[in-house]
Motif scaffolding. Structure first.
Motif, PDB file in Angstrom:
ATOM      1  N   TYR A 189      31.095  56.588  40.258  1.00  0.00           N
ATOM      2  CA  TYR A 189      30.837  55.766  41.251  1.00  0.00           C
ATOM      3  C   TYR A 189      31.153  54.283  40.745  1.00  0.00           C
ATOM      4  N   ALA A 190      31.808  53.610  41.625  1.00  0.00           N
ATOM      5  CA  ALA A 190      31.918  51.989  41.303  1.00  0.00           C
ATOM      6  C   ALA A 190      31.269  51.286  42.581  1.00  0.00           C
ATOM      7  N   PHE A 191      30.179  50.551  42.092  1.00  0.00           N
ATOM      8  CA  PHE A 191      29.339  49.742  43.131  1.00  0.00           C
ATOM      9  C   PHE A 191      30.024  48.301  42.927  1.00  0.00           C
ATOM     10  N   VAL A 192      30.710  47.890  43.829  1.00  0.00           N
ATOM     11  CA  VAL A 192      31.563  46.590  43.742  1.00  0.00           C
ATOM     12  C   VAL A 192      30.636  45.560  44.643  1.00  0.00           C
ATOM     13  N   LEU A 193      29.776  44.715  44.147  1.00  0.00           N
ATOM     14  CA  LEU A 193      29.130  43.603  44.791  1.00  0.00           C
ATOM     15  C   LEU A 193      29.809  42.039  44.274  1.00  0.00           C
ATOM     16  N   PRO A 194      30.569  41.801  45.096  1.00  0.00           N
ATOM     17  CA  PRO A 194      31.366  40.387  44.780  1.00  0.00           C
ATOM     18  C   PRO A 194      30.468  39.366  44.548  1.00  0.00           C
ATOM     19  N   GLU A 195      29.267  39.529  45.238  1.00  0.00           N
ATOM     20  CA  GLU A 195      28.305  38.383  45.123  1.00  0.00           C
ATOM     21  C   GLU A 195      27.973  38.138  43.484  1.00  0.00           C
ATOM     22  N   LEU A 196      28.053  39.242  42.807  1.00  0.00           N
ATOM     23  CA  LEU A 196      27.522  39.082  41.444  1.00  0.00           C
ATOM     24  C   LEU A 196      28.484  38.097  40.541  1.00  0.00           C
ATOM     25  N   THR A 197      29.702  37.935  41.022  1.00  0.00           N
ATOM     26  CA  THR A 197      30.780  37.085  40.410  1.00  0.00           C
ATOM     27  C   THR A 197      30.667  35.411  40.855  1.00  0.00           C
ATOM     28  N   LEU A 198      29.933  35.249  41.875  1.00  0.00           N
ATOM     29  CA  LEU A 198      29.365  34.050  42.228  1.00  0.00           C
ATOM     30  C   LEU A 198      29.561  32.869  41.143  1.00  0.00           C
ATOM     31  N   THR A 199      28.627  33.132  40.307  1.00  0.00           N
ATOM     32  CA  THR A 199      28.552  32.022  39.183  1.00  0.00           C
ATOM     33  C   THR A 199      29.219  31.986  38.021  1.00  0.00           C
ATOM     34  N   LEU A 200      30.346  32.968  37.991  1.00  0.00           N
ATOM     35  CA  LEU A 200      31.359  32.942  36.699  1.00  0.00           C
ATOM     36  C   LEU A 200      32.099  31.590  36.634  1.00  0.00           C
ATOM     37  N   PRO A 201      31.986  31.248  35.254  1.00  0.00           N
ATOM     38  CA  PRO A 201      32.513  29.863  35.033  1.00  0.00           C
ATOM     39  C   PRO A 201      33.900  30.098  35.373  1.00  0.00           C
ATOM     40  N   ARG A 202      34.562  28.993  35.541  1.00  0.00           N
ATOM     41  CA  ARG A 202      36.256  28.701  36.109  1.00  0.00           C
ATOM     42  C   ARG A 202      37.064  29.559  35.141  1.00  0.00           C
ATOM     43  N   LYS A 203      36.941  29.305  33.658  1.00  0.00           N
ATOM     44  CA  LYS A 203      37.868  29.859  32.938  1.00  0.00           C
ATOM     45  C   LYS A 203      37.656  31.486  32.855  1.00  0.00           C
ATOM     46  N   VAL A 204      36.439  32.062  33.059  1.00  0.00           N
ATOM     47  CA  VAL A 204      36.396  33.403  32.987  1.00  0.00           C
ATOM     48  C   VAL A 204      36.996  34.044  34.335  1.00  0.00           C
ATOM     49  N   THR A 205      36.859  32.963  35.504  1.00  0.00           N
ATOM     50  CA  THR A 205      37.519  33.581  36.589  1.00  0.00           C
ATOM     51  C   THR A 205      39.028  33.530  36.524  1.00  0.00           C
ATOM     52  N   VAL A 206      39.645  32.565  36.116  1.00  0.00           N
ATOM     53  CA  VAL A 206      40.943  32.565  36.001  1.00  0.00           C
ATOM     54  C   VAL A 206      41.459  33.590  34.843  1.00  0.00           C
ATOM     55  N   ASP A 207      40.882  33.864  33.790  1.00  0.00           N
ATOM     56  CA  ASP A 207      41.386  34.859  32.877  1.00  0.00           C
ATOM     57  C   ASP A 207      41.445  35.943  33.362  1.00  0.00           C
ATOM     58  N   THR A 208      40.314  36.413  34.059  1.00  0.00           N
ATOM     59  CA  THR A 208      40.350  37.865  34.559  1.00  0.00           C
ATOM     60  C   THR A 208      40.918  38.246  35.806  1.00  0.00           C
ATOM     61  N   ALA A 209      40.980  37.164  36.689  1.00  0.00           N
ATOM     62  CA  ALA A 209      41.748  37.242  37.795  1.00  0.00           C
ATOM     63  C   ALA A 209      43.333  37.472  37.440  1.00  0.00           C
ATOM     64  N   LEU A 210      44.031  36.822  36.487  1.00  0.00           N
ATOM     65  CA  LEU A 210      45.246  36.766  35.971  1.00  0.00           C
ATOM     66  C   LEU A 210      45.434  38.068  35.257  1.00  0.00           C
ATOM     67  N   ASP A 211      44.350  38.567  34.752  1.00  0.00           N
ATOM     68  CA  ASP A 211      44.497  39.942  34.066  1.00  0.00           C
ATOM     69  C   ASP A 211      44.613  41.007  35.156  1.00  0.00           C
ATOM     70  N   ALA A 212      43.915  40.770  36.230  1.00  0.00           N
ATOM     71  CA  ALA A 212      44.121  41.905  37.426  1.00  0.00           C
ATOM     72  C   ALA A 212      45.552  41.708  38.106  1.00  0.00           C
ATOM     73  N   MET A 213      46.190  40.441  38.163  1.00  0.00           N
ATOM     74  CA  MET A 213      47.342  40.153  38.759  1.00  0.00           C
ATOM     75  C   MET A 213      48.242  40.822  37.759  1.00  0.00           C
ATOM     76  N   VAL A 214      48.377  40.581  36.370  1.00  0.00           N
ATOM     77  CA  VAL A 214      49.217  41.184  35.580  1.00  0.00           C
ATOM     78  C   VAL A 214      49.373  42.776  35.533  1.00  0.00           C
ATOM     79  N   HIS A 215      47.768  43.390  35.901  1.00  0.00           N
ATOM     80  CA  HIS A 215      47.713  44.797  36.008  1.00  0.00           C
ATOM     81  C   HIS A 215      48.797  45.322  37.149  1.00  0.00           C
ATOM     82  N   SER A 216      48.396  44.622  38.339  1.00  0.00           N
ATOM     83  CA  SER A 216      49.286  44.882  39.467  1.00  0.00           C
ATOM     84  C   SER A 216      50.609  45.029  39.237  1.00  0.00           C
TER      85      SER A 216
END
Ligand SMILES: [Fe+2]
Length: 403
Positions: A189-216
């Motif tokens: 199961y994957a329980f994906v609750l986007p609200e858990l990411t609300l407080t992520l710092p900007r740098k982590v947000t960018v790094d992880t989002a770009l990782d996802a973008m490169v995956h795709s």
């Protein structure tokens, strides 16, 4: 298409995802709540990360609310570090040996999920984690057996590990990052609750989002696997489009729930993509940047250069045009240029040498390390003979290494 329509489309894709039941957004909490009764009086082991994010993100309280009872035996293994190694996995296995969990819930980013997946498999097979490195080792060793799989609850939006058969673990004996590829570690199961990411710092947000973008994007460019899984192209384009729409806006509106939901959906779609159409050279080379740059920054820096190299293949040029509505351009070259500009606008250096603080002699190390995975070289969109890896990498990277 509006962001809400894109999210609706993503939800439809999640419903058809095989292997992992994805409960996304508003569906995630009720689904988690519904699944707990089946544990009965058995033990659930919660694996979590090493900083306060497990509590700060709201993940801890979400799990406890979902449990909805105080008598459940739910011990926690906390402090799983970023970039977990074999020693860390062995410690989790020892804890599993003590607790004998019916269910393991991995609550955290990619590192936590990867460590939990590896440990649960190691515990159930009785095989040391090092013996599990490689492709389908456990399935080959136990062809008749179906292992229990973790439940995942991501607190970042990047890795996609919540739906993949991959676990990246550093071999503590030699410091090399190794990969377990095993269908039996795809989370149940994957329980994906986007609200858990609300407080992520900007740098982590960018790094992880770009990782996802490169995956795709890497998945979209994997034309060979793409022929067997034509459905993945639409997932990839949607994923990249969601990131393009949401990531820039989050810099001034970091707790916007809709934008965070878009990133969580994009990451999950990226995981679905690489499960069936794996990544190639940018990800392969990113392993050598470990300790020099974050994973997301490394793959984002490398992507445009290898992508331009891939364009020699007409099929790649054609696939690239599928992104014309995401990254503006009339030609494949212009689309790659637009994508690179997007990465730079997110504050990421796309000169790999400037990013990592290394001179161009480091390209030889990239090539040597890449030769350890000859399959990735030979299945790249423009295949590379391992003996020519050094020459090709210099050709691709020399001019753009530093600025
Ligand atoms: Fe990645």
């Amino acid at each position: 298409m509006e962001l809400n329509d894109k999210l609706f489309q993503a939800a439809e894709y999640f419903e058809t995802n095989p292997d992992t039941s994805i409960a996304f957004g508003t569906e995630a909490f009720p689904a988690l709540h519904c699944e707990f009764p089946r544990i009965g009086d058995k033990t659930v082991l919660i694996c979590a990360g090493g900083d306060a994010s497990f509590y700060k993100s709201g993940a801890f309280s979400a799990v406890m609310r979902a449990v909805g009872r105080s008598d459940l035996n739910a011990p926690r293994f906390e402090n799983i570090p970023p970039e977990p190694d074999t020693e860390c996995v062995r410690k989790i296995v020892c804890r599993m040996e003590e607790e004998k969990p019916e269910i393991v819930i991995a609550v955290g980013g990619g590192s936590v999920m990867d460590a939990a997946k590896a440990a649960y498999l190691s515990w159930q097979t009785g095989m040391d984690v090092r013996a599990l490195f490689g492709n389908g080792v456990a399935s080959k060793a136990f062809p008749e057996k179906v292992f229990k799989r973790v439940w995942s609850l991501p607190t970042t939006s990047g890795t996609g590990s919540e739906v993949t058969p991959y676990s990246n673990i550093i071999d503590a004996e030699n410091g090399v990052k190794c990969l377990i590829v095993e269908p039996q570690i795809v989370p149940e199961y994957a329980f994906v609750l986007p609200e858990l990411t609300l407080t992520l710092p900007r740098k982590v947000t960018v790094d992880t989002a770009l990782d996802a973008m490169v995956h795709s994007i890497e998945s979209l460019l994997n034309i060979k696997a793409g022929k067997e899984h034509p459905e993945a192209a639409a997932w990839a384009v949607l994923s990249v489009s969601l990131i393009r729409d949401s990531l820039p806006l989050l810099s001034n509106d970091s707790e916007n729930p809709l934008l965070r939901t878009a990133l969580s959906a994009a990451a999950c779609l990226g995981g679905m993509c690489i499960k069936v159409c794996p990544t190639s050279l940018p990800h392969l080379c990113s392993f050598s940047f470990c300790g020099k740059a974050t994973h997301g920054a490394a793959v984002a820096a490398l992507l445009p250069h290898f992508w331009r190299y891939y364009l020699a293949n007409p099929e790649i040029a054609e696939r690239t045009m599928l992104l014309a509505n995401v990254f503006p351009g009339k030609t494949p070259e212009e689309i790659v240029d637009s994508c690179e500009k997007f990465i730079q606008n997110m504050g990421i250096e796309t000169a790999p040498g400037t990013l990592s603080g290394t001179d161009s002699s480091f390209i030889d190390i990239l090539a040597e390390n890449a030769k350890l995975n000859p399959v990735k070289l030979s299945t790249a969109p423009v295949p590379i003979d391992p003996e020519s890896a050094g020459t090709v990498f210099h050709q691709v990277l020399d001019q753009v290494w530093s600025r």
